[in-house]
Write an enzyme that holds these catalytic residues in place. Structure first.
Site, short mmCIF file in Angstrom:
data_model
loop_
_atom_site.label_atom_id
_atom_site.label_comp_id
_atom_site.label_asym_id
_atom_site.label_seq_id
_atom_site.Cartn_x
_atom_site.Cartn_y
_atom_site.Cartn_z
N GLY A 93 0.83 -1.21 0.00
CA GLY A 93 0.00 0.00 0.00
C GLY A 93 0.86 1.25 0.00
N GLY A 95 2.56 3.70 1.47
CA GLY A 95 3.04 4.03 2.81
C GLY A 95 3.68 5.40 2.87
CG ASP A 128 9.85 8.71 7.69
OD1 ASP A 128 9.54 8.17 6.61
OD2 ASP A 128 10.95 9.26 7.88
N GLY A 129 6.64 7.83 6.28
CA GLY A 129 5.87 8.42 5.18
C GLY A 129 6.59 9.55 4.48
NE ARG A 179 4.88 7.78 -8.45
CZ ARG A 179 5.40 6.73 -7.82
NH1 ARG A 179 6.64 6.35 -8.07
NH2 ARG A 179 4.69 6.07 -6.94
NE ARG A 186 1.15 0.81 -6.86
CZ ARG A 186 2.24 1.51 -6.63
NH1 ARG A 186 3.39 0.92 -6.62
NH2 ARG A 186 2.17 2.79 -6.38
CG ASP A 255 5.67 -3.49 -4.84
OD1 ASP A 255 6.32 -4.54 -4.97
OD2 ASP A 255 6.13 -2.45 -4.35
CG ASP A 265 8.44 2.85 -6.85
OD1 ASP A 265 8.89 3.89 -6.34
OD2 ASP A 265 7.60 2.14 -6.29
P1 AMP Z 1 9.14 0.92 -2.60
O1 AMP Z 1 10.45 0.30 -2.25
O2 AMP Z 1 9.22 2.42 -2.77
O3 AMP Z 1 8.46 0.24 -3.74
O4 AMP Z 1 8.23 0.73 -1.32
C1 AMP Z 1 7.84 -0.51 -0.82
C2 AMP Z 1 6.80 -0.32 0.27
O5 AMP Z 1 7.35 0.34 1.42
C3 AMP Z 1 5.60 0.51 -0.15
O6 AMP Z 1 4.47 -0.02 0.46
C4 AMP Z 1 5.95 1.86 0.39
O7 AMP Z 1 4.81 2.65 0.56
C5 AMP Z 1 6.63 1.52 1.70
N1 AMP Z 1 7.55 2.57 2.16
C6 AMP Z 1 8.76 2.88 1.64
N2 AMP Z 1 9.32 3.91 2.31
C7 AMP Z 1 8.46 4.27 3.30
C8 AMP Z 1 8.46 5.27 4.33
N3 AMP Z 1 9.47 6.12 4.50
N4 AMP Z 1 7.38 5.33 5.14
C9 AMP Z 1 6.36 4.47 5.00
N5 AMP Z 1 6.29 3.52 4.06
C10 AMP Z 1 7.33 3.41 3.21
MG MG Z 2 7.00 0.78 -4.94
#
Ligand code: AMP
Ligand code: MG
Length: 490
Positions: A93, A95, A128-129, A179, A186, A255, A265
């Site tokens: 999801g 995040g 931390d989002g 973005r 996905r 994803d 991504d």
């Molecule tokens: P990604 O590696 O960007 O494809 O992210 C993989 C998952 O980790 C996704 O669900 C992202 O939303 C979550 N995610 C990555 N970085 C963070 C963050 N700093 N805070 C919260 N969720 C994160």
């Molecule tokens: Mg991703």
């Protein structure tokens, strides 16, 4: 006191169709306001193309693109999805991303407007989002480079610094990227559907996706089958393009594979210098799962996951559904190889297929791999750019191969001139070389010095045209850049 001011429209035309879907697919959530939004990158040409008022005051854009002001008509949500990460299934999801909504351009095209790094959502788990300025500028730079290379990709409208630190192994400046995507649906969204959504919601969701991205397949007798085939064709075209320019995505988890066929991504991605199918840049890809030369096979694996998630909708009879899914997935390899060959022929300036092409292409690739030749520059050299000869091309084995190629080209209509014209449109002169990318990003994110980044963006905005003043951007690093490492999710 002045009268209540109407918020400026900024050119938005919101139409948030995803929010009308079953609520299991998303969670409404607002961006978390930041202390000091400051626009550090703004993509004027893209803003114009989207019909947005680029000339509106910078502070107003900064407030919106940091998430401090939600524009009227937007409907912020975090999207739910699952996925296979390095082969392991997990719930994910948004995040650290929030979809503000969908914007319709004056031409009637629909785009997702997503903030990346706007604070926590229900899917953040322990995260931390937030995102660092370095990582968001990296996505901005590479996605724009991909666009100008002519490769389907999400795009970047802006980067806004937040004025707040983001803590990784140390404190970094935080930032939010805007973005722009055909959608953020996905392969992992379909895995989420299959594992976590009630069955009665599957068909409305699948219908929605087909209607949004492949509306013509609704006319066919087997729309779900046709849909999977069409996703496959777009993925094949995408990977063939990546192979054309030497792009290594680095984290082709399900994803991170867009149903619309865009590159999405930009975490640990990088471009190869020396040709090597085993090339891996991501620090966490220790097994080389997502190596340069494995990308086609991984896309097929991801496609099998998509087809698997759709089995009950492919056919009510499970065995028949499996047969249909297999048939599609098994057709992948031949289609990929045919398209890859056509692309490689174009890189060599060959229009007409010939029985010996495979051997000719393989001969060059093997030579490049053995001698550590630069992928981009070798094709430029063949295209007639002799300034790139660093002595390597005087090598006896290369000369032998070169004679075969010359004979082959001479037999084509138009000969060498026609071949070189074709090659110039296929082989970029400039790619985002990792060492150049690093220099530009470090200057911007550590010293607030944006001119190297802006120059690099300029160089990469016309990657097929040699501009003598930018010769230095064609050079690989002295050591070939073999030890270069990238990091995920920074
Ligand atoms: P990604 O590696 O960007 O494809 O992210 C993989 C998952 O980790 C996704 O669900 C992202 O939303 C979550 N995610 C990555 N970085 C963070 C963050 N700093 N805070 C919260 N969720 C994160
Ligand atoms: Mg991703």
């Amino acid at each position: 006191m002045s009268t209540t001011e109407t918020p400026p429209s900024m050119g938005w035309k919101w139409d948030n169709s995803y929010s009308t879907l079953p609520h299991t697919l998303f969670s409404p959530v607002l961006p978390t306001p930041v202390a000091q939004p400051q626009l550090v990158a703004f993509n004027q040409p893209l803003a114009h193309a989207l019909g947005l008022h680029a000339e509106a005051p910078e502070a107003e854009w900064a407030a919106i693109l940091a998430g401090n002001t939600v524009p009227p008509g937007a409907n912020p949500i975090a999207q739910a999805y699952a996925g296979h990460q390095f082969g392991h299934f997990t719930m994910l999801g948004d995040g650290r991303a929030i979809l503000l909504g969908e914007h319709l351009t004056p031409q009637g095209e629909r785009f997702d407007i997503q903030l990346k790094g706007p604070g926590q959502t229900p899917y953040s788990r322990r995260g931390d989002g937030r995102a660092t300025l370095y990582a968001m500028l990296r996505e901005y730079l590479i996605s724009e480079a991909m666009h100008h290379l002519g490769i389907p990709t999400t795009r970047s409208l802006a980067v806004v610094t937040t004025g707040l630190p983001v803590y990784r192994e140390q404190a970094f400046m935080g930032a939010v990227l805007t973005r722009i995507a055909a959608s953020h649906i996905r392969v992992g969204t379909f895995e989420y559907m299959r594992h976590f959504m009630p069955e009665n919601e599957w068909t409305p969701f699948v219908q929605y996706v087909i209607q949004r991205h492949y509306p013509d397949v609704l006319e066919t007798e087997q729309p779900v089958e046709a849909f999977i085939q069409r996703v496959m064709l777009r993925q094949i075209d995408l990977i063939v393009n990546w192979m054309r320019v030497g792009f290594v995505h680095g984290v082709m988890n399900t994803d991170n594979m867009s149903i619309a066929g865009e590159s999405i991504d930009y975490g640990p991605c990088a471009f190869i210098n020396q040709y090597d199918p085993k090339m891996v840049f991501s620090s966490i890809d220790t097994q080389g799962r997502y190596a340069f030369g494995r990308q086609a096979a991984i896309a097929q694996w991801n496609l099998a996951i998509l087809a698997g998630s759709l089995l009950p909708l492919l056919d009510p009879d499970h065995d028949k559904a499996v047969e249909k899914a297999k048939e599609i997935v098994n057709s992948y390899a031949d289609i990929y190889h045919a398209k890859w060959h056509t692309m490689m022929r174009a890189k060599l300036g060959l229009r007409q297929p010939h029985a010996d092409d495979s051997a000719l292409i393989r001969g060059l690739l093997q030579w490049m791999e053995r001698f550590g030749a630069d992928y981009t520059n070798t094709f430029l050299f063949l295209g007639g750019d002799t300034t790139l000869n660093d002595g390597l091309y005087n090598n006896a084995e290369f000369t032998e191969w070169h004679q075969q190629w010359e004979q082959r080209v001479a037999a084509e209509p138009g000969g060498l001139d026609a071949a070189r014209e074709m090659m110039q449109q296929t082989n970029p002169a400039y790619i985002p070389r990792n060492h150049q990318v690093e220099n530009a990003l470090e200057a911007a994110s550590e010293n607030g010095e944006f001119s190297p980044l802006n120059t690099l963006l300029n160089v990469l905005s016309a990657p097929y045209k040699v501009r003598p003043e930018y010769r230095s951007y064609q050079s690989p690093p002295d050591d070939g850049g073999v030890g270069y490492r990238t990091f995920c999710g920074t």
